[in-house]
Design a protein around this motif. Structure first.
Motif, PDB file in Angstrom:
ATOM      1  N   GLU A   1       0.957  -1.109   0.108  1.00  0.00           N
ATOM      2  CA  GLU A   1       0.062   0.026   0.107  1.00  0.00           C
ATOM      3  C   GLU A   1       0.921   1.376  -0.173  1.00  0.00           C
ATOM      4  N   GLU A   2       2.035   1.269   0.210  1.00  0.00           N
ATOM      5  CA  GLU A   2       3.103   2.269  -0.030  1.00  0.00           C
ATOM      6  C   GLU A   2       2.683   3.343   1.019  1.00  0.00           C
ATOM      7  N   LEU A   3       2.512   2.815   2.360  1.00  0.00           N
ATOM      8  CA  LEU A   3       2.141   3.876   3.284  1.00  0.00           C
ATOM      9  C   LEU A   3       3.507   4.094   4.067  1.00  0.00           C
ATOM     10  N   SER A   4       3.638   5.388   4.720  1.00  0.00           N
ATOM     11  CA  SER A   4       4.783   5.564   5.379  1.00  0.00           C
ATOM     12  C   SER A   4       4.853   5.013   6.726  1.00  0.00           C
ATOM     13  N   LEU A   5       6.070   4.888   7.222  1.00  0.00           N
ATOM     14  CA  LEU A   5       6.073   4.216   8.732  1.00  0.00           C
ATOM     15  C   LEU A   5       5.388   4.978   9.733  1.00  0.00           C
ATOM     16  N   LYS A   6       5.188   6.415   9.508  1.00  0.00           N
ATOM     17  CA  LYS A   6       4.448   6.916  10.402  1.00  0.00           C
ATOM     18  C   LYS A   6       2.850   6.790  10.499  1.00  0.00           C
ATOM     19  N   GLU A   7       2.411   6.598   9.211  1.00  0.00           N
ATOM     20  CA  GLU A   7       1.044   6.123   8.859  1.00  0.00           C
ATOM     21  C   GLU A   7       0.712   5.083   9.492  1.00  0.00           C
ATOM     22  N   ILE A   8       1.580   3.990   9.222  1.00  0.00           N
ATOM     23  CA  ILE A   8       1.487   2.621   9.619  1.00  0.00           C
ATOM     24  C   ILE A   8       1.407   2.591  11.143  1.00  0.00           C
ATOM     25  N   SER A   9       2.203   3.337  11.931  1.00  0.00           N
ATOM     26  CA  SER A   9       2.217   3.272  13.292  1.00  0.00           C
ATOM     27  C   SER A   9       0.784   3.795  13.867  1.00  0.00           C
ATOM     28  N   ARG A  10       0.105   4.859  13.080  1.00  0.00           N
ATOM     29  CA  ARG A  10      -1.040   5.400  13.597  1.00  0.00           C
ATOM     30  C   ARG A  10      -2.181   4.239  13.222  1.00  0.00           C
ATOM     31  N   ILE A  11      -2.015   3.645  12.061  1.00  0.00           N
ATOM     32  CA  ILE A  11      -3.034   2.655  11.600  1.00  0.00           C
ATOM     33  C   ILE A  11      -2.849   1.404  12.650  1.00  0.00           C
TER      34      ILE A  11
ATOM     35  N   THR B   1       8.787   0.923  17.369  1.00  0.00           N
ATOM     36  CA  THR B   1       8.381  -0.513  17.494  1.00  0.00           C
ATOM     37  C   THR B   1       7.669  -1.079  15.802  1.00  0.00           C
ATOM     38  N   VAL B   2       7.149  -0.036  15.153  1.00  0.00           N
ATOM     39  CA  VAL B   2       6.875  -0.423  13.920  1.00  0.00           C
ATOM     40  C   VAL B   2       8.002  -0.781  13.106  1.00  0.00           C
ATOM     41  N   LYS B   3       9.243   0.296  13.167  1.00  0.00           N
ATOM     42  CA  LYS B   3      10.199   0.223  12.577  1.00  0.00           C
ATOM     43  C   LYS B   3      11.038  -1.443  12.636  1.00  0.00           C
ATOM     44  N   THR B   4      11.135  -1.619  14.056  1.00  0.00           N
ATOM     45  CA  THR B   4      11.608  -2.803  14.445  1.00  0.00           C
ATOM     46  C   THR B   4      10.890  -4.017  13.996  1.00  0.00           C
ATOM     47  N   LYS B   5       9.645  -3.996  14.063  1.00  0.00           N
ATOM     48  CA  LYS B   5       9.012  -5.319  13.650  1.00  0.00           C
ATOM     49  C   LYS B   5       9.037  -5.184  12.124  1.00  0.00           C
TER      50      LYS B   5
END
Length: 165
Positions: free
Chosen positions: A124-134, A141-145
């Motif tokens: 979906e080409e979402l940014s890491l910041k967007e993924i962390s919110r979602i 944590t998102v980056k590590t995972k």
């Protein structure tokens, strides 16, 4: 203001319905479940659109609803015991969701939250910041995972290649 927000939400949903279906299908691996998930997510979004505080966060807000619906269907499915008739039904393969079977199998071996992060980041080409919110997780944590999941995916793919040779 609420009317404009509602119209923007409807426009966003209409423009991205294929993406929502693709995400839902990647989680559920079933056409009917994916359609149900998208429909439920759209209904919930339209019912609670007034709760959006930041109009620029509609994308992450909707993806969070969508993923929560996907996880609810998966959880519900685990509780359902299939009968022999259900097992004998023909399997449906989504043609518009082209993916490599090997990668799908290896992704399925990862934890659900790691799968979700990888799918949102690369499909979906979402940014890491967007993924962390979602996902409702800290950015780190998102980056590590993500990086651990990618490393594990790479190792699993290499391991599968070694066994085939």
């Amino acid at each position: 203001m609420k009317q404009i927000l509602y119209e923007n939400l409807i426009q966003y949903i209409l423009e991205n319905q294929d993406r929502f279906y693709r995400v839902a299908y990647s989680y559920t691996r079933n056409q009917e479940d994916a359609l149900d998930v998208v429909q439920s997510a759209v209904c919930k979004a339209l019912e609670s659109y007034e709760s959006i505080k930041n109009t620029e966060a509609v994308r992450t807000w909707f993806y969070r609803i969508l993923i929560n619906e996907c996880l609810a269907v998966i959880k519900k499915r685990k509780r359902v015991v299939l009968s022999d008739d259900a097992l004998a039904q023909e399997v449906y393969y989504e043609k518009s969701y082209e993916s490599d079977d090997d990668i799908e199998k290896e992704l399925d071996r990862l934890d659900l939250d790691v799968q979700g992060i990888i799918k949102l980041r690369f499909f979906e080409e979402l940014s890491l910041k967007e993924i962390s919110r979602i996902m409702g997780m800290n950015l780190n944590t998102v980056k590590t995972k993500l990086y651990r999941g990618l490393k594990q995916l790479k190792e699993n793919m290499q391991e599968a290649d070694l066994w085939e040779v």
